[in-house]
Design a protein around this motif. Structure first.
Motif, PDB file in Angstrom:
ATOM      1  N   PRO A  94       1.166  -1.063  -0.077  1.00 48.45           N
ATOM      2  CA  PRO A  94       0.195  -0.069  -0.065  1.00 48.45           C
ATOM      3  C   PRO A  94       0.818   0.875  -0.133  1.00 48.45           C
ATOM      4  O   PRO A  94       2.306   1.319   0.131  1.00 48.45           O
ATOM      5  N   ASP A  95      -0.031   2.869   0.188  1.00 49.27           N
ATOM      6  CA  ASP A  95       1.267   3.263  -0.230  1.00 49.27           C
ATOM      7  C   ASP A  95       0.931   4.380   1.347  1.00 49.27           C
ATOM      8  O   ASP A  95       0.547   5.297   1.481  1.00 49.27           O
ATOM      9  N   HIS A  96       1.774   3.635   1.684  1.00 47.20           N
ATOM     10  CA  HIS A  96       1.960   4.290   3.485  1.00 47.20           C
ATOM     11  C   HIS A  96       1.225   4.118   3.971  1.00 47.20           C
ATOM     12  O   HIS A  96       0.695   5.390   4.642  1.00 47.20           O
ATOM     13  N   GLY A  97       0.020   3.151   4.501  1.00 43.30           N
ATOM     14  CA  GLY A  97      -1.735   3.495   4.562  1.00 43.30           C
ATOM     15  C   GLY A  97      -0.904   3.342   6.071  1.00 43.30           C
ATOM     16  O   GLY A  97      -0.507   3.140   6.451  1.00 43.30           O
ATOM     17  N   PRO A  98      -1.981   3.084   6.949  1.00 46.00           N
ATOM     18  CA  PRO A  98      -2.038   2.993   7.612  1.00 46.00           C
ATOM     19  C   PRO A  98      -2.054   1.401   8.309  1.00 46.00           C
ATOM     20  O   PRO A  98      -1.299   0.947   9.070  1.00 46.00           O
ATOM     21  N   GLN A  99      -2.897   0.486   7.729  1.00 44.17           N
ATOM     22  CA  GLN A  99      -2.632  -1.246   7.826  1.00 44.17           C
ATOM     23  C   GLN A  99      -0.577  -1.077   7.778  1.00 44.17           C
ATOM     24  O   GLN A  99      -0.997  -2.542   8.356  1.00 44.17           O
ATOM     25  N   TRP A 148       1.274   1.026   8.199  1.00 43.73           N
ATOM     26  CA  TRP A 148       2.686   0.719   9.550  1.00 43.73           C
ATOM     27  C   TRP A 148       2.672   0.382  10.202  1.00 43.73           C
ATOM     28  O   TRP A 148       2.909   0.229  11.903  1.00 43.73           O
ATOM     29  N   SER A 149       1.167  -0.201  10.330  1.00 47.52           N
ATOM     30  CA  SER A 149       1.055  -1.279  11.708  1.00 47.52           C
ATOM     31  C   SER A 149       1.547  -2.165  11.791  1.00 47.52           C
ATOM     32  O   SER A 149       2.082  -2.915  12.268  1.00 47.52           O
ATOM     33  N   ALA A 150       1.685  -2.922  10.480  1.00 52.32           N
ATOM     34  CA  ALA A 150       2.985  -4.201  10.344  1.00 52.32           C
ATOM     35  C   ALA A 150       4.163  -3.675   9.970  1.00 52.32           C
ATOM     36  O   ALA A 150       5.117  -4.543  11.247  1.00 52.32           O
ATOM     37  N   VAL A 151       4.645  -2.851  10.259  1.00 49.96           N
ATOM     38  CA  VAL A 151       5.773  -3.042  10.524  1.00 49.96           C
ATOM     39  C   VAL A 151       5.518  -2.642  11.942  1.00 49.96           C
ATOM     40  O   VAL A 151       6.885  -2.500  12.668  1.00 49.96           O
ATOM     41  N   GLY A 152       4.853  -1.342  12.651  1.00 51.20           N
ATOM     42  CA  GLY A 152       5.174  -1.760  14.098  1.00 51.20           C
ATOM     43  C   GLY A 152       5.141  -2.961  14.260  1.00 51.20           C
ATOM     44  O   GLY A 152       5.543  -3.097  15.592  1.00 51.20           O
ATOM     45  N   ALA A 153       4.584  -3.993  14.351  1.00 48.66           N
ATOM     46  CA  ALA A 153       4.627  -5.465  13.936  1.00 48.66           C
ATOM     47  C   ALA A 153       5.756  -5.854  14.465  1.00 48.66           C
ATOM     48  O   ALA A 153       6.340  -6.508  14.974  1.00 48.66           O
ATOM     49  N   VAL A 170       9.322  -5.462   5.014  1.00 48.93           N
ATOM     50  CA  VAL A 170       9.415  -4.004   4.475  1.00 48.93           C
ATOM     51  C   VAL A 170       9.506  -3.430   2.954  1.00 48.93           C
ATOM     52  O   VAL A 170       8.011  -2.412   3.465  1.00 48.93           O
ATOM     53  N   MET A 171      10.218  -3.852   2.298  1.00 51.40           N
ATOM     54  CA  MET A 171       9.973  -4.325   1.613  1.00 51.40           C
ATOM     55  C   MET A 171       8.919  -3.349  -0.160  1.00 51.40           C
ATOM     56  O   MET A 171       8.378  -2.519  -0.480  1.00 51.40           O
ATOM     57  N   GLN A 172       7.778  -4.290   1.181  1.00 51.83           N
ATOM     58  CA  GLN A 172       6.832  -4.886   0.156  1.00 51.83           C
ATOM     59  C   GLN A 172       5.882  -4.782   1.257  1.00 51.83           C
ATOM     60  O   GLN A 172       4.695  -3.437   0.556  1.00 51.83           O
ATOM     61  N   LEU A 173       6.095  -4.193   2.508  1.00 52.20           N
ATOM     62  CA  LEU A 173       4.938  -3.408   2.890  1.00 52.20           C
ATOM     63  C   LEU A 173       4.743  -1.736   2.920  1.00 52.20           C
ATOM     64  O   LEU A 173       3.443  -1.404   2.604  1.00 52.20           O
ATOM     65  N   VAL A 174       5.869  -1.034   2.481  1.00 54.85           N
ATOM     66  CA  VAL A 174       5.299   0.566   2.114  1.00 54.85           C
ATOM     67  C   VAL A 174       6.229   0.515   1.060  1.00 54.85           C
ATOM     68  O   VAL A 174       7.053   0.030   0.565  1.00 54.85           O
ATOM     69  N   ALA A 215      -2.362  -7.961  11.877  1.00 54.75           N
ATOM     70  CA  ALA A 215      -1.445  -6.641  11.463  1.00 54.75           C
ATOM     71  C   ALA A 215      -0.853  -6.772   9.708  1.00 54.75           C
ATOM     72  O   ALA A 215      -0.905  -6.134   8.657  1.00 54.75           O
ATOM     73  N   LEU A 216      -0.530  -8.096   9.589  1.00 49.29           N
ATOM     74  CA  LEU A 216       0.531  -8.539   8.415  1.00 49.29           C
ATOM     75  C   LEU A 216      -0.565  -9.221   7.385  1.00 49.29           C
ATOM     76  O   LEU A 216      -2.203  -9.243   7.801  1.00 49.29           O
ATOM     77  N   PRO A 217      -1.027  -8.144   5.976  1.00 50.56           N
ATOM     78  CA  PRO A 217      -0.855  -8.973   5.086  1.00 50.56           C
ATOM     79  C   PRO A 217      -0.891  -9.588   4.520  1.00 50.56           C
ATOM     80  O   PRO A 217      -0.026 -10.642   4.858  1.00 50.56           O
ATOM     81  N   ARG A 218      -1.634 -10.192   3.425  1.00 47.48           N
ATOM     82  CA  ARG A 218      -1.004 -11.261   2.904  1.00 47.48           C
ATOM     83  C   ARG A 218       0.161 -11.081   1.716  1.00 47.48           C
ATOM     84  O   ARG A 218      -0.005 -10.119   1.366  1.00 47.48           O
ATOM     85  N   MET A 219       1.169 -12.319   1.862  1.00 47.54           N
ATOM     86  CA  MET A 219       2.206 -11.632   0.701  1.00 47.54           C
ATOM     87  C   MET A 219       2.469 -13.108   0.328  1.00 47.54           C
ATOM     88  O   MET A 219       3.685 -14.132   0.621  1.00 47.54           O
TER      89      MET A 219
END
Length: 400
Positions: free
Chosen positions: A13-18, A20-25, A134-138, A195-199
């Motif tokens: 996603p484009d640095h959305g809340p979801q 950054w929540s995953a990065v926090g986890a 992280v590269m895939q999350l943001v 928090a982590l999306p499917r990858m």
């Protein structure tokens, strides 16, 4: 829509809340891994006493996590490429929680060894996949910020693990300290699951892909420079306590404060490195080990003055924290086509360097003196700076 049912494109996603929540986890899991790995250092004596082992044997039980982390980091890119990475990361975190439970109730030295081996599996697996995740999350413009946030967990745990473990161990016992980590581990596990999306796997990574990256000259130089940096740092870091006790004549209370200042300075080092990697990445790669070598040597004449030693240790801690931020940002930027394999290779190199550096420093200490240990570590760091300068000098130039 639950996180587990998110489509695969939601993993970037484009640095959305979801995101950054995953990065926090991920950040909390990093903090837990560092705390779990280094907490026993301050609890070594009571652990050895309760399990009827020598302190040397207990030290080997602690070191075994590094060995299993090394092996896992080389294997995990291939294994993880066959599964949804979200499931892999959650499974690795569950293994970490299981290892904490086993450590807390270990009734024998053998059970402690098995628990520490499980922890090593999580350390090697999680760190190897973290940069690629992280590269895939943001989105790419936010990679440096996200990696910097994740390394804040590293800095926090490094600063607090030893002093907090020592203090709580005196009140609750060493088993109580690890029982306290278990609910935090469960929170980490739940947060990741939510928090982590499917990858889903995009492609399989052949078994030889990780070591095959060494055929690239830039990767080969980077691995050598990284190993020299971490070997030099840990040749010194491992023996800071005997140095402070013998050369600085620090009391136990002063020792705790000095080590806390070293760890706390890691926040500053992580923050500054995160701010600078966008414009000064290649400068950081060689400047950090060179400055770290200078500070290491400066500690020797500074030792009689406690305040000067404290300042030097704070500078050492800040520089030491900046090194992994710089190298993993280099990985994200220069090996973006193979982030999983490159992450595994980098983690394996670091784990091997830590073990080799600690052994090298110990050999110099036993055969010569603590001064020789610090000089030896500084020599490795200077060599690291030289190789890292070559990484920048030989980087591919953009096409005009």
């Amino acid at each position: 829509m639950t996180p587990a049912s998110l489509p695969s494109h939601a993993a970037h996603p484009d640095h959305g809340p979801q995101a950054w929540s995953a990065v926090g986890a991920m950040t909390l899991c990093v903090a837990m891994l560092i705390a779990s790995e280094f907490m026993p250092v301050s609890l070594l004596t009571p652990i050895a006493r309760d399990l009827h082992a020598s302190e040397g044997m207990a030290g080997q039980a602690i070191a075994i996590s590094g060995l299993f982390a090394l092996v896992t980091s080389l294997l995990i890119p291939t294994l993880a490429s066959r599964f949804d990475r979200r499931q892999v990361l959650v499974a690795l975190t569950a293994v970490m929680v299981a290892s904490l439970v086993l450590i807390a109730q270990a009734s024998s030295f053998g059970l402690l060894m098995m628990a520490r081996a499980l922890l090593g599996v999580t350390i090697g697996g999680f760190w190897s996949l973290s940069t690629a995740t992280v590269m895939q999350l943001v989105s790419p413009p936010h990679h440096a910020r996200a990696l910097g946030l994740m390394y804040m967990g590293n800095a926090a745990a490094t600063a607090l693990a030893a002093p907090v473990g020592s203090a709580l161990g005196g009140v609750l016992g060493w088993r109580g300290v690890f029982w306290l980590l278990v609910p935090v581990g469960l929170v980490t596990l739940l947060w990741q699951a939510l928090a982590l999306p499917r990858m889903p796997p995009a492609r399989a990574i052949p078994p030889g892909r990780v070591l095959g990256l060494l055929r690239r000259p830039q990767v080969r130089r980077a691995v050598i420079a990284t190993m020299l940096t971490f070997a030099g740092a840990f040749a010194t870091f491992t023996y800071l306590r005997p140095f402070l006790e013998t050369r600085a004549q620090a009391t136990l209370a002063q020792l705790s404060l000095l080590l806390l200042s070293l760890g706390a300075a890691g926040f500053a080092g992580t923050t500054l490195a995160t701010l600078w990697v966008g414009r000064r990445l290649y400068t950081l790669l060689w400047a950090v080990p060179l400055l770290l070598a200078a500070v290491t040597l400066a500690l020797l004449p500074a030792a009689p003055l406690l305040w000067l030693t404290a300042l030097a240790l704070a500078a050492w801690g800040a520089l030491n924290a900046a090194a992994p931020v710089a190298w993993f940002n280099w990985l994200a930027q220069e090996v973006s086509d193979e982030p999983e394999a490159a992450g595994g290779l980098m983690v394996a190199a670091i784990q091997l360097a830590i073990m080799a550096g600690a052994a090298f420093g110990g050999l110099l200490l036993d055969q010569l003196s603590i001064d020789a240990t610090f000089v030896g570590g500084a020599v490795l760091l200077v060599a690291a700076a030289g190789v890292a300068a070559g990484v920048g000098a030989h980087r591919p130039q953009p096409q005009r």
